[in-house]
Design an enzyme around this catalytic site. Structure first.
Site, PDB file in Angstrom:
ATOM      1  CD  GLU A 184     -28.251  20.012  -3.154  1.00  0.00           C
ATOM      2  OE1 GLU A 184     -29.193  20.367  -2.436  1.00  0.00           O
ATOM      3  OE2 GLU A 184     -27.581  20.802  -3.860  1.00  0.00           O
ATOM      4  CB  CYS A 194      -3.072   2.906  -1.295  1.00  0.00           C
ATOM      5  SG  CYS A 194      -3.248   1.233  -0.675  1.00  0.00           S
ATOM      6  CG  HIS A 252     -28.496  24.095  -2.623  1.00  0.00           C
ATOM      7  ND1 HIS A 252     -28.709  23.216  -3.664  1.00  0.00           N
ATOM      8  CD2 HIS A 252     -28.660  25.345  -3.121  1.00  0.00           C
ATOM      9  CE1 HIS A 252     -28.981  23.913  -4.751  1.00  0.00           C
ATOM     10  NE2 HIS A 252     -28.957  25.201  -4.456  1.00  0.00           N
ATOM     11  CB  CYS A 284      -0.928  -0.011   1.215  1.00  0.00           C
ATOM     12  SG  CYS A 284      -1.947   1.460   1.308  1.00  0.00           S
ATOM     13  CD  GLU A 328      -7.084   2.823  -8.643  1.00  0.00           C
ATOM     14  OE1 GLU A 328      -7.944   2.962  -7.768  1.00  0.00           O
ATOM     15  OE2 GLU A 328      -5.944   2.378  -8.391  1.00  0.00           O
ATOM     16  CE1 TYR A 330     -11.158  -1.117  -5.957  1.00  0.00           C
ATOM     17  CE2 TYR A 330     -11.461  -3.375  -6.687  1.00  0.00           C
ATOM     18  CZ  TYR A 330     -11.795  -2.339  -5.838  1.00  0.00           C
ATOM     19  OH  TYR A 330     -12.750  -2.511  -4.878  1.00  0.00           O
ATOM     20  CE  LYS A 377      -4.630   4.467  -5.967  1.00  0.00           C
ATOM     21  NZ  LYS A 377      -5.251   3.167  -5.845  1.00  0.00           N
TER      22      LYS A 377
HETATM   23  P1  FAD Z   1       1.300  -6.039   1.872  1.00  0.00           P
HETATM   24  O1  FAD Z   1       1.015  -4.616   2.104  1.00  0.00           O
HETATM   25  O2  FAD Z   1       1.522  -6.510   0.478  1.00  0.00           O
HETATM   26  O3  FAD Z   1       2.572  -6.396   2.769  1.00  0.00           O
HETATM   27  C1  FAD Z   1       3.199  -7.648   2.697  1.00  0.00           C
HETATM   28  C2  FAD Z   1       4.660  -7.467   3.030  1.00  0.00           C
HETATM   29  O4  FAD Z   1       5.232  -8.748   3.244  1.00  0.00           O
HETATM   30  C3  FAD Z   1       5.459  -6.834   1.897  1.00  0.00           C
HETATM   31  O5  FAD Z   1       6.156  -5.703   2.386  1.00  0.00           O
HETATM   32  C4  FAD Z   1       6.412  -7.929   1.455  1.00  0.00           C
HETATM   33  O6  FAD Z   1       7.679  -7.428   1.039  1.00  0.00           O
HETATM   34  C5  FAD Z   1       6.545  -8.742   2.719  1.00  0.00           C
HETATM   35  N1  FAD Z   1       6.919 -10.148   2.506  1.00  0.00           N
HETATM   36  C6  FAD Z   1       6.395 -11.036   1.640  1.00  0.00           C
HETATM   37  N2  FAD Z   1       6.964 -12.241   1.800  1.00  0.00           N
HETATM   38  C7  FAD Z   1       7.883 -12.105   2.797  1.00  0.00           C
HETATM   39  C8  FAD Z   1       8.782 -13.005   3.422  1.00  0.00           C
HETATM   40  N3  FAD Z   1       8.829 -14.312   3.098  1.00  0.00           N
HETATM   41  N4  FAD Z   1       9.587 -12.526   4.387  1.00  0.00           N
HETATM   42  C9  FAD Z   1       9.546 -11.218   4.751  1.00  0.00           C
HETATM   43  N5  FAD Z   1       8.684 -10.339   4.206  1.00  0.00           N
HETATM   44  C10 FAD Z   1       7.868 -10.782   3.242  1.00  0.00           C
HETATM   45  N6  FAD Z   1      -5.982  -0.805  -1.372  1.00  0.00           N
HETATM   46  C11 FAD Z   1      -6.777   0.192  -0.931  1.00  0.00           C
HETATM   47  O7  FAD Z   1      -7.463   0.022   0.093  1.00  0.00           O
HETATM   48  N7  FAD Z   1      -6.850   1.401  -1.579  1.00  0.00           N
HETATM   49  C12 FAD Z   1      -6.118   1.647  -2.694  1.00  0.00           C
HETATM   50  O8  FAD Z   1      -6.200   2.749  -3.259  1.00  0.00           O
HETATM   51  C13 FAD Z   1      -5.262   0.630  -3.177  1.00  0.00           C
HETATM   52  N8  FAD Z   1      -4.497   0.849  -4.270  1.00  0.00           N
HETATM   53  C14 FAD Z   1      -3.653  -0.136  -4.695  1.00  0.00           C
HETATM   54  C15 FAD Z   1      -2.884   0.111  -5.824  1.00  0.00           C
HETATM   55  C16 FAD Z   1      -2.028  -0.855  -6.295  1.00  0.00           C
HETATM   56  C17 FAD Z   1      -1.191  -0.559  -7.520  1.00  0.00           C
HETATM   57  C18 FAD Z   1      -1.923  -2.100  -5.617  1.00  0.00           C
HETATM   58  C19 FAD Z   1      -0.967  -3.165  -6.110  1.00  0.00           C
HETATM   59  C20 FAD Z   1      -2.688  -2.364  -4.502  1.00  0.00           C
HETATM   60  C21 FAD Z   1      -3.572  -1.385  -4.027  1.00  0.00           C
HETATM   61  N9  FAD Z   1      -4.380  -1.597  -2.913  1.00  0.00           N
HETATM   62  C22 FAD Z   1      -5.217  -0.603  -2.478  1.00  0.00           C
HETATM   63  C23 FAD Z   1      -4.356  -2.886  -2.189  1.00  0.00           C
HETATM   64  C24 FAD Z   1      -3.480  -2.803  -0.917  1.00  0.00           C
HETATM   65  O9  FAD Z   1      -2.206  -2.326  -1.263  1.00  0.00           O
HETATM   66  C25 FAD Z   1      -3.378  -4.176  -0.268  1.00  0.00           C
HETATM   67  O10 FAD Z   1      -4.671  -4.686  -0.045  1.00  0.00           O
HETATM   68  C26 FAD Z   1      -2.630  -4.104   1.074  1.00  0.00           C
HETATM   69  O11 FAD Z   1      -1.339  -3.584   0.913  1.00  0.00           O
HETATM   70  C27 FAD Z   1      -2.550  -5.510   1.692  1.00  0.00           C
HETATM   71  O12 FAD Z   1      -1.792  -5.448   2.877  1.00  0.00           O
HETATM   72  P2  FAD Z   1      -1.048  -6.764   3.427  1.00  0.00           P
HETATM   73  O13 FAD Z   1      -0.539  -6.429   4.785  1.00  0.00           O
HETATM   74  O14 FAD Z   1      -1.911  -7.949   3.275  1.00  0.00           O
HETATM   75  O15 FAD Z   1       0.169  -6.992   2.437  1.00  0.00           O
HETATM   76  P1  NDP Z   2      -8.689  -7.007 -10.283  1.00  0.00           P
HETATM   77  O1  NDP Z   2      -9.053  -8.339  -9.769  1.00  0.00           O
HETATM   78  O2  NDP Z   2      -9.404  -5.810  -9.804  1.00  0.00           O
HETATM   79  O3  NDP Z   2      -8.835  -7.018 -11.873  1.00  0.00           O
HETATM   80  C1  NDP Z   2      -8.156  -7.941 -12.674  1.00  0.00           C
HETATM   81  C2  NDP Z   2      -8.559  -7.711 -14.113  1.00  0.00           C
HETATM   82  O4  NDP Z   2      -7.736  -8.491 -14.961  1.00  0.00           O
HETATM   83  C3  NDP Z   2      -9.991  -8.092 -14.415  1.00  0.00           C
HETATM   84  O5  NDP Z   2     -10.528  -7.183 -15.344  1.00  0.00           O
HETATM   85  C4  NDP Z   2      -9.837  -9.478 -15.034  1.00  0.00           C
HETATM   86  O6  NDP Z   2     -10.867  -9.798 -15.933  1.00  0.00           O
HETATM   87  C5  NDP Z   2      -8.556  -9.297 -15.796  1.00  0.00           C
HETATM   88  N1  NDP Z   2      -7.843 -10.524 -16.059  1.00  0.00           N
HETATM   89  C6  NDP Z   2      -7.504 -11.502 -15.178  1.00  0.00           C
HETATM   90  N2  NDP Z   2      -6.798 -12.463 -15.802  1.00  0.00           N
HETATM   91  C7  NDP Z   2      -6.685 -12.083 -17.098  1.00  0.00           C
HETATM   92  C8  NDP Z   2      -6.070 -12.657 -18.233  1.00  0.00           C
HETATM   93  N3  NDP Z   2      -5.439 -13.819 -18.161  1.00  0.00           N
HETATM   94  N4  NDP Z   2      -6.149 -11.995 -19.408  1.00  0.00           N
HETATM   95  C9  NDP Z   2      -6.800 -10.814 -19.498  1.00  0.00           C
HETATM   96  N5  NDP Z   2      -7.410 -10.220 -18.450  1.00  0.00           N
HETATM   97  C10 NDP Z   2      -7.351 -10.849 -17.270  1.00  0.00           C
HETATM   98  O7  NDP Z   2      -7.109  -6.914 -10.056  1.00  0.00           O
HETATM   99  P2  NDP Z   2      -6.091  -5.703 -10.099  1.00  0.00           P
HETATM  100  O8  NDP Z   2      -4.840  -6.319 -10.558  1.00  0.00           O
HETATM  101  O9  NDP Z   2      -6.647  -4.537 -10.836  1.00  0.00           O
HETATM  102  O10 NDP Z   2      -5.982  -5.294  -8.568  1.00  0.00           O
HETATM  103  C11 NDP Z   2      -5.768  -6.285  -7.562  1.00  0.00           C
HETATM  104  C12 NDP Z   2      -6.511  -5.944  -6.316  1.00  0.00           C
HETATM  105  O11 NDP Z   2      -5.867  -4.864  -5.642  1.00  0.00           O
HETATM  106  C13 NDP Z   2      -7.923  -5.439  -6.549  1.00  0.00           C
HETATM  107  O12 NDP Z   2      -8.845  -6.490  -6.694  1.00  0.00           O
HETATM  108  C14 NDP Z   2      -8.193  -4.618  -5.324  1.00  0.00           C
HETATM  109  O13 NDP Z   2      -8.669  -5.463  -4.306  1.00  0.00           O
HETATM  110  C15 NDP Z   2      -6.827  -4.075  -4.976  1.00  0.00           C
HETATM  111  N6  NDP Z   2      -6.726  -2.681  -5.436  1.00  0.00           N
HETATM  112  C16 NDP Z   2      -7.525  -1.744  -4.856  1.00  0.00           C
HETATM  113  C17 NDP Z   2      -7.525  -0.454  -5.293  1.00  0.00           C
HETATM  114  C18 NDP Z   2      -8.419   0.545  -4.649  1.00  0.00           C
HETATM  115  O14 NDP Z   2      -8.909   0.290  -3.568  1.00  0.00           O
HETATM  116  N7  NDP Z   2      -8.664   1.700  -5.269  1.00  0.00           N
HETATM  117  C19 NDP Z   2      -6.643  -0.011  -6.369  1.00  0.00           C
HETATM  118  C20 NDP Z   2      -5.826  -1.074  -6.904  1.00  0.00           C
HETATM  119  C21 NDP Z   2      -5.886  -2.352  -6.449  1.00  0.00           C
HETATM  120  P3  NDP Z   2     -12.228 -10.524 -15.443  1.00  0.00           P
HETATM  121  O15 NDP Z   2     -13.019  -9.501 -14.724  1.00  0.00           O
HETATM  122  O16 NDP Z   2     -12.829 -10.970 -16.713  1.00  0.00           O
HETATM  123  O17 NDP Z   2     -11.785 -11.657 -14.554  1.00  0.00           O
END
Ligand code: FAD
Ligand code: NDP
Length: 451
Positions: A440, A48, A435, A43, A181, A177, A51
Site C-alpha cells: 500500500e 532460475c 491495508h 533457466c 543470490e 544477480y 536457484k
Molecule cells: P538457454 O536457456 O541457455 O538455452 C540454450 C540451450 O542451447 C542450452 O540448453 C544449451 O545446452 C543449448 N546449446 C548450446 N549450444 C548448442 C549447440 N551447438 N547445439 C545444441 N544445443 C546447444 N532469468 C530470469 O528471468 N529469472 C531468474 O531468476 C534467472 N535466474 C538465473 C540464475 C542463474 C544461475 C543463471 C545462470 C541464469 C538465470 N537467469 C534468470 C537467466 C536465464 O536463465 C536466461 O536468460 C535464459 O535461460 C536464456 O534462455 P536462452 O533460450 O537464450 O538460452
Molecule cells: P552480472 O552481469 O549480473 O554480474 C557480473 C558481476 O561480475 C558484476 O558485479 C561485475 O562487476 C563482476 N565482474 C565481471 N568481470 C569481473 C572480473 N573480471 N573480476 C571481478 N568481477 C567481475 O552477471 P551474473 O553472472 O551475475 O549473471 C548473468 C546474467 O544472468 C545477469 O546479468 C542476468 O541477466 C541473468 N540472471 C538473472 C537473474 C534474475 O533474473 N534474478 C538471476 C541470475 C542471473 P562490474 O559491475 O564492475 O562489471
C-alpha cells in the site's frame, strides 16, 4: 516434395528455442530442435528454477527465526542440505520430462547432440545433416571466468547448484544477480560468506538506493561484503583454498564461487560458414526483429546479449515466430521490463533508476519510504523494506518503481503493468491501498524527497 527436411530448425532447447519451436509447430510448420544438453536449458536446469528452489529453502531460516517472536518454539528443528538438493533434482527431472512432452505433443522433432551450421540451410549433428528453410540460433550463454592464478579451483553457478555438502566458508566473487543470490542462500543456511565486489557496491546498473539498501541488509545479516576488492590468486590450502584479495588479506574458503558474468555460446557453431556476424563480445548480431546478417537465420535470447532474462528470451522467440513464420514484422519492446533479484531480502524493479531517469528526462521527483513490516516488529528483526518511485516532474508519469524487501518480486510484477500503461503519480494516488500491507506504500506516498 519440400526442398528442405524442415521448415524450421532451432539450435538449443532452452527458454527461447522451446517456445519458438512449439509455436511454429502449432502453426503447422515442420520443426526440429537440436539440444546438446538437458531439455529446458539454463533457466530450468541450471538457472532460475533450481536457484529459486534453493532461495526458498534458505528463506525458511528467516521464517523459523521470526516465528519465535510469534509464540512458536523450535526444539528439534534441523536442516539437511543433501535432502534439499535431492528434492530440487527430483523436481528438475520432472520438469525435463514436462519439456520433452511439450515438444513431442506439439509435433517437434528433438535431435540430441551438438548442432553446428554447415551452411545457411544445413545443420550437422554428429554424422547427420539436416536442412531447413529457416534456422533459429537460441544457444544461450555460459559463465565467464577471468584469468586469475588458481581460477581452476573456482566453481560457477552450474556447480554451486549441485554441491554435495553445504560449505562452511564461501568466497563469492562478483556483485551481480548471481553473486548476491548465492550470497543470500549460503549466508541464510549458516555459511560464512565473504563477497568480493570490484565496484563500489553490489548490482551496478540498479537504482542507487536499491543497491545501498540491499548491501546494508546483506551486511546486517552477516555477509562480509568487500567493496573495491579483486581477487589476486586462489591457492589450495588443506581441504580448502586461500583466496588472496587485492587488499593484501588472505581469506580461507571451502568454496570459491565466481559469478562474474556470462558470455554468449557462439564458439563452434559454424556461424562464419553461414554468414552470421558476431560482435566484439561474441554475441550474434541481430536487427530489431532478431534477424541475423544471414537472411534466413535468426537469433533470440542470451546468445544475442541483449537483456539476459528468461521472459525476454521467450518474448523475443514469440516476436520471431510472428515475423518469420506468420509474416507479421514484430519488434520486441525493451521498455519497462521488470526484473527481480532473489537475494535475501529480494528486489523487484521496473523502469528507470533515479540517475538514469534524470539523464533521460531532466527533472524528476522521488518518493521514498522505508517501512518496518509488522512481521519484523514481533520478530525483533530491524530490517526495513525500501520502496521508491521516480516520477517525471513535467508530466507526472511514473518512470521507475523499485522495492527491496519481502515479496518485492511478486508486488512489482503488477506495477509493471501500470508502467507499461504510462501511469502517472496522480493515478497511483487515486488508487486505494490494501491495508495492512507493505504494497500500500506504493499508492500512499505523498512526501517528495527534497532534491
Ligand atoms: P538457454 O536457456 O541457455 O538455452 C540454450 C540451450 O542451447 C542450452 O540448453 C544449451 O545446452 C543449448 N546449446 C548450446 N549450444 C548448442 C549447440 N551447438 N547445439 C545444441 N544445443 C546447444 N532469468 C530470469 O528471468 N529469472 C531468474 O531468476 C534467472 N535466474 C538465473 C540464475 C542463474 C544461475 C543463471 C545462470 C541464469 C538465470 N537467469 C534468470 C537467466 C536465464 O536463465 C536466461 O536468460 C535464459 O535461460 C536464456 O534462455 P536462452 O533460450 O537464450 O538460452
Ligand atoms: P552480472 O552481469 O549480473 O554480474 C557480473 C558481476 O561480475 C558484476 O558485479 C561485475 O562487476 C563482476 N565482474 C565481471 N568481470 C569481473 C572480473 N573480471 N573480476 C571481478 N568481477 C567481475 O552477471 P551474473 O553472472 O551475475 O549473471 C548473468 C546474467 O544472468 C545477469 O546479468 C542476468 O541477466 C541473468 N540472471 C538473472 C537473474 C534474475 O533474473 N534474478 C538471476 C541470475 C542471473 P562490474 O559491475 O564492475 O562489471
Amino acid at each position: 516434395m519440400p526442398a528442405h527436411d524442415f521448415d524450421l530448425i532451432a539450435l538449443g532447447a532452452g527458454s527461447g528455442g522451446v517456445r519458438a519451436a512449439r509455436l511454429a509447430a502449432q502453426a503447422g510448420r515442420r520443426v526440429a530442435v537440436v539440444e546438446q544438453g538437458r531439455v529446458g536449458g539454463t533457466c530450468v536446469m541450471r538457472g532460475c528454477v533450481p536457484k529459486k528452489l534453493l532461495v526458498v529453502g534458505a528463506g525458511f531460516a528467516d521464517d523459523l527465526a521470526d516465528s519465535l517472536g510469534f509464540g512458536w518454539s523450535l526444539e528439534g528443528a534441523g536442516f539437511d542440505w543433501a535432502r534439499l538438493v535431492a528434492a530440487k533434482n527430483a523436481e528438475l527431472n520432472r520438469l525435463e520430462g514436462v519439456y520433452r512432452r511439450l515438444l513431442h505433443d506439439s509435433g517437434v522433432t528433438l535431435i540430441e547432440g551438438w548442432g553446428e551450421l554447415a551452411d545457411a540451410h544445413t545443420v550437422t549433428v554428429g554424422a547427420r545433416s539436416y536442412t531447413a528453410d529457416t534456422i533459429l540460433i537460441a544457444t544461450g550463454g555460459r559463465p565467464a571466468l577471468p584469468a586469475v592464478p588458481g581460477i581452476e579451483h573456482a566453481v560457477t553457478s552450474d556447480e554451486a547448484l549441485d554441491l554435495m555438502q553445504l560449505p562452511e566458508r564461501v568466497v563469492i566473487v562478483g556483485g551481480g544477480y548471481i553473486a548476491v543470490e548465492f550470497a543470500g542462500i549460503f549466508n541464510a543456511l549458516g555459511a560464512r560468506v565473504t563477497q568480493a565486489v570490484r565496484g563500489e557496491t553490489v548490482l551496478r546498473g540498479f537504482d542507487d538506493d536499491v543497491r545501498a539498501t540491499l548491501a546494508e541488509a546483506m551486511v546486517a545479516r552477516g555477509v562480509d561484503l568487500r567493496a573495491g576488492t579483486e581477487v589476486r590468486s586462489i591457492g589450495r590450502h588443506g581441504h580448502g583454498y586461500d583466496v588472496l584479495l587485492s587488499s593484501g588479506e588472505t581469506v580461507e574458503a571451502d568454496l570459491v564461487l565466481y559469478a562474474t558474468g556470462r558470455v554468449p555460446n557462439t564458439a563452434g557453431l559454424g556461424l562464419e560458414r553461414a554468414g552470421v556476424a558476431v560482435n566484439a563480445k561474441g554475441a550474434v548480431v541481430v536487427d530489431g526483429c532478431s534477424r541475423t546478417t544471414a537472411g534466413n537465420i535468426w537469433a533470440v535470447g542470451d546468445v544475442t546479449d541483449r537483456i539476459k532474462l528468461t521472459p525476454v528470451a521467450i518474448a523475443e522467440a514469440m516476436a520471431f515466430v510472428n515475423t518469420a513464420i506468420h509474416g507479421l514484422a514484430t519488434t520486441m519492446s525493451y521498455d519497462a521490463i521488470p526484473s527481480a533479484v532473489f537475494s535475501l531480502p529480494p528486489i523487484g524493479t521496473v523502469g528507470l533508476a533515479e540517475a538514469e531517469a534524470r539523464r533521460r528526462h531532466g527533472e524528476v521527483d522521488v518518493y521514498l519510504s522505508r517501512v518496518r513490516p509488522l512481521r519484523n516488529v514481533l520478530a525483533g528483526r530491524d530490517e526495513h523494506t525500501m520502496i521508491k518511485l521516480v516520477v517525471e516532474r513535467r508530466s507526472g508519469r511514473v518512470l521507475g518503481v523499485h522495492m527491496v524487501g519481502a515479496d518485492a518480486p511478486e508486488i512489482i510484477q503488477g506495477f509493471a503493468v501500470a508502467l507499461k500503461c504510462g501511469a502517472t503519480k496522480a493515478q497511483f494516488d487515486a488508487t486505494v491501498g490494501i491495508h495492512p500491507t507493505i504494497a500500500e506504500e506504493l499508492v500512499t506516498m505523498r512526501e517528495r524527497r527534497p532534491s
